[in-house]
Design a protein around this motif. Structure first.
Motif, PDB file in Angstrom:
ATOM      1  N   UNK A  33      34.638 -31.522 -25.582  1.00 45.11           N
ATOM      2  CA  UNK A  33      34.671 -32.466 -26.702  1.00 45.11           C
ATOM      3  C   UNK A  33      34.838 -33.893 -26.196  1.00 45.11           C
ATOM      4  N   UNK A  34      35.734 -34.089 -25.211  1.00 46.38           N
ATOM      5  CA  UNK A  34      36.033 -35.430 -24.707  1.00 46.38           C
ATOM      6  C   UNK A  34      34.840 -36.047 -23.992  1.00 46.38           C
ATOM      7  N   UNK A  35      34.070 -35.234 -23.254  1.00 47.74           N
ATOM      8  CA  UNK A  35      32.984 -35.778 -22.445  1.00 47.74           C
ATOM      9  C   UNK A  35      31.602 -35.600 -23.078  1.00 47.74           C
ATOM     10  N   UNK A  40      23.132 -35.171 -31.098  1.00 51.22           N
ATOM     11  CA  UNK A  40      22.443 -34.320 -30.135  1.00 51.22           C
ATOM     12  C   UNK A  40      23.535 -33.659 -29.290  1.00 51.22           C
ATOM     13  N   UNK A  41      23.756 -32.356 -29.491  1.00 50.95           N
ATOM     14  CA  UNK A  41      24.898 -31.671 -28.893  1.00 50.95           C
ATOM     15  C   UNK A  41      24.557 -30.989 -27.566  1.00 50.95           C
ATOM     16  N   UNK A  42      23.426 -31.317 -26.960  1.00 49.36           N
ATOM     17  CA  UNK A  42      23.033 -30.603 -25.758  1.00 49.36           C
ATOM     18  C   UNK A  42      24.007 -30.828 -24.606  1.00 49.36           C
ATOM     19  N   UNK A  43      24.513 -32.056 -24.463  1.00 51.79           N
ATOM     20  CA  UNK A  43      25.471 -32.320 -23.386  1.00 51.79           C
ATOM     21  C   UNK A  43      26.751 -31.518 -23.588  1.00 51.79           C
ATOM     22  N   UNK A  44      27.226 -31.481 -24.818  1.00 49.28           N
ATOM     23  CA  UNK A  44      28.430 -30.710 -25.128  1.00 49.28           C
ATOM     24  C   UNK A  44      28.203 -29.219 -24.871  1.00 49.28           C
ATOM     25  N   UNK A  45      27.078 -28.694 -25.357  1.00 52.29           N
ATOM     26  CA  UNK A  45      26.799 -27.271 -25.193  1.00 52.29           C
ATOM     27  C   UNK A  45      26.622 -26.907 -23.723  1.00 52.29           C
ATOM     28  N   UNK A  74      33.435 -25.307 -19.027  1.00 52.06           N
ATOM     29  CA  UNK A  74      34.418 -26.363 -19.275  1.00 52.06           C
ATOM     30  C   UNK A  74      35.293 -26.002 -20.472  1.00 52.06           C
ATOM     31  N   UNK A  75      36.586 -26.329 -20.430  1.00 49.11           N
ATOM     32  CA  UNK A  75      37.451 -26.085 -21.590  1.00 49.11           C
ATOM     33  C   UNK A  75      36.932 -26.818 -22.825  1.00 49.11           C
TER      34      UNK A  75
END
Length: 546
Positions: free
Chosen positions: A466-468, A448-453, A460-461
């Motif tokens: 990716x890290x968080x 689930x990539x919602x946090x990343x997106x 964010x860089x």
């Protein structure tokens, strides 16, 4: 094993979890302890290589490295050479097809006989249940030996019995792959729905009948997909077998390297990459929509390819069961037993064992360290043109590095560095980078990539996102795959050692050349012990961090 949209590669590369209750082995701060110990051992390994007497770098090797990579711009494309490579590629594919089909046949039978479902007792006394449990345990242990010996070692042993017969390549793949397939098939059978199976058993149906009608229909897609994944592995193994004398494109690679005909090498590397791309795309089709139709089509295609492979190789199946083969096999067993120590005794064996462990550790660390960023950039199809281009480039890089077997990576590494563990570790790192990168990309794609997106949308860089946004939910799977590839790298030190990269693989090759079969047996047993040790450490890490 996971189900659903997770790909066959992800499912069946995943190591099985150790039994026990969740959190039972969890130790506060265990992650920092393991990471610190790991980095200390890696640093110690590299420092011992650097501190060795004599030069580490081949001072005259840099021009050869430049010439090698410059040859990629001018691959050999003459008609005669392409015809020869086409013939060699057919030989390699024939080994892979027949070896995979034989492994799947063995895996189906042995997988049933080693499954807990087969040995489960519906009722009976405690002693009867204990007897069945013991039978299951012994069948599982019986597969440990053929699974623990690398296919290159099987090829070296079979060459002494069958000579330069095409069946060497087929059997060298089928024996260890059959044991591996049996283990995975047993797990698939045990994870299938047990309700229909138990219902049929309750009506008086036999175990075989209940499996045939209640389990296999449900498990068939997974069984077929894993068979295709095993074929992907068999293609790479067939190349390695060619490098130790079984013929095919691996043999042509050795000839081109030894003659410094680097343009020919790059033509063959491109063939391997294109072959890997075709296999990868077909495997993806099996896992996507319409996968069941492709499974049926793949079965028909496999039957046709098997006939074509038998015709191409011209294998004489009767030779395996001939009196001459039985006599040579008996003589080989007599020479292999009892195992013997190498020249130099226990000290030499211990030194090469430590070197092998160091190679596997450094290779796994470098491969895992490099595999993280490409999946983060390449997973998913979103983003602008630059992101999509980076994703495509990352995928092709991963495909390239995993399509080229470790011994091929070891050969250019030996231009720049003198023979020893460092070029072997670098070769294994390049190969594991491709495998781990693909596995990690599969994990990222199924998250689930919602946090990343959201992090990306907030400015964010990419590295921070990716890290968080990716590492916290996927970190456990990344760790499991990294540890699993360490176990695999341990066994694969054999194939880079054969071309002079050090460790027990180099010792094994020296013993083979000297016809020291007792010494070979001792070295192979040492490799099996080391593999078991690595497996125990990996299990301990996963247990304490779970």
């Amino acid at each position: 094993m996971s189900r659903g949209d997770v790909s066959a590669v992800t499912r069946w590369e995943e190591p099985s979890r150790a039994p026990g209750r969740p959190g039972r082995w969890r130790i506060p701060g265990a992650g920092r302890i393991w990471a610190g110990a790991w980095l200390l051992v890696v640093a110690w390994s590299v420092s011992t290589w650097v501190a060795e007497d004599g030069p580490l770098v081949n001072a005259r090797g840099w021009p050869m490295v430049v010439d090698f990579f410059a040859a990629a711009l001018r691959p050999e494309l003459s008609a005669d050479f392409l015809a020869r490579i086409a013939e060699a590629t057919l030989t390699t594919l024939s080994y892979a097809v027949l070896g995979t089909l034989l492994a799947v046949a063995v895996g189906l039978v042995a997988g049933v006989l080693t499954s807990e479902t087969w040995w489960a007792a519906r009722s009976g006394s405690r002693s009867r249940r204990a007897l069945r449990r013991t039978g299951w345990l012994f069948t599982r242990l019986g597969l440990a030996l053929p699974r623990g010996i690398h296919e290159a070692v099987w090829a070296l042993l079979l060459l002494s019995v069958l000579g330069r017969d095409p069946l060497v390549g087929v059997l060298a793949i089928a024996i260890p792959f059959g044991a591996i397939t049996a283990k995975v098939y047993a797990e698939i059978i045990d994870e299938s729905a047990r309700g229909p199976f138990e219902s049929l058993r309750a009506t008086g149906a036999g175990r075989g009948t209940a499996l045939l009608y209640a389990v296999f229909p449900l498990a068939l897609p997974d069984l077929a997909s894993y068979a295709f994944y095993r074929f992907e592995c068999a293609v790479r193994s067939a190349v390695i077998l060619g490098m130790v004398g079984a013929g095919g494109i691996g043999f042509e690679l050795v000839l081109s390297f030894s003659g410094a005909r680097h343009s020919e090498v790059w033509t063959q590397v491109l063939v391997l990459v294109l072959l890997g791309a075709v296999v990868d795309r077909w495997g993806a089709g099996l896992r996507g929509s319409g996968g069941r139709m492709r499974v049926r089509g793949s079965m028909l295609l496999a039957a046709g390819l098997a006939v074509a492979a038998l015709v191409h190789l011209g294998a004489d199946l009767a030779r395996v069961f001939s009196a001459r083969t039985a006599r040579l096999l008996t003589g080989l067993v007599d020479e292999l037993w009892p195992p013997a120590l190498p020249d130099g005794g226990w000290a030499r064996l211990a030194e090469d064992s430590v070197e092998t462990l160091q190679m596997s550790l450094v290779a796994a660390t470098l491969g895992a360290g490099g595999a993280g960023p490409p999946p983060g950039r390449g997973a998913g199809g979103g983003g602008g043109p630059a992101r999509r281009a980076a994703g495509v480039a990352a995928r092709w890089l991963l495909l390239f590095t995993r399509s080229v077997p470790p011994p091929v990576w070891a050969l250019p590494a030996l231009f720049l560095f003198l023979p020893g563990p460092l070029p072997g570790a670098l070769a294994l790192a390049a190969y594991n980078f491709g495998i781990l990168g693909r596995l990690c990309a599969e994990v990222v794609e199924n998250l689930d990539r919602r946090a990343h997106d959201h992090l990306v949308a907030s400015g964010a860089p990419a590295l921070s996102a990716f890290a968080y946004g990716i590492v916290p939910p996927a970190g456990g799977r990344f760790l499991s795959y990294g540890l699993y590839r360490w176990e695999v790298a341990m066994r694969e030190t054999v194939v880079v050692g054969v071309v002079g990269a050090g460790g027990l693989g180099r010792l094994l090759e020296d013993q083979r050349v000297a016809f020291d079969y007792g010494g070979m047996a001792g070295t192979v047993l040492t490799l099996i012990v080391l593999s078991a040790l690595v497996d125990l450490v990996s299990t301990a890490v996963r247990r304490t961090l779970r």
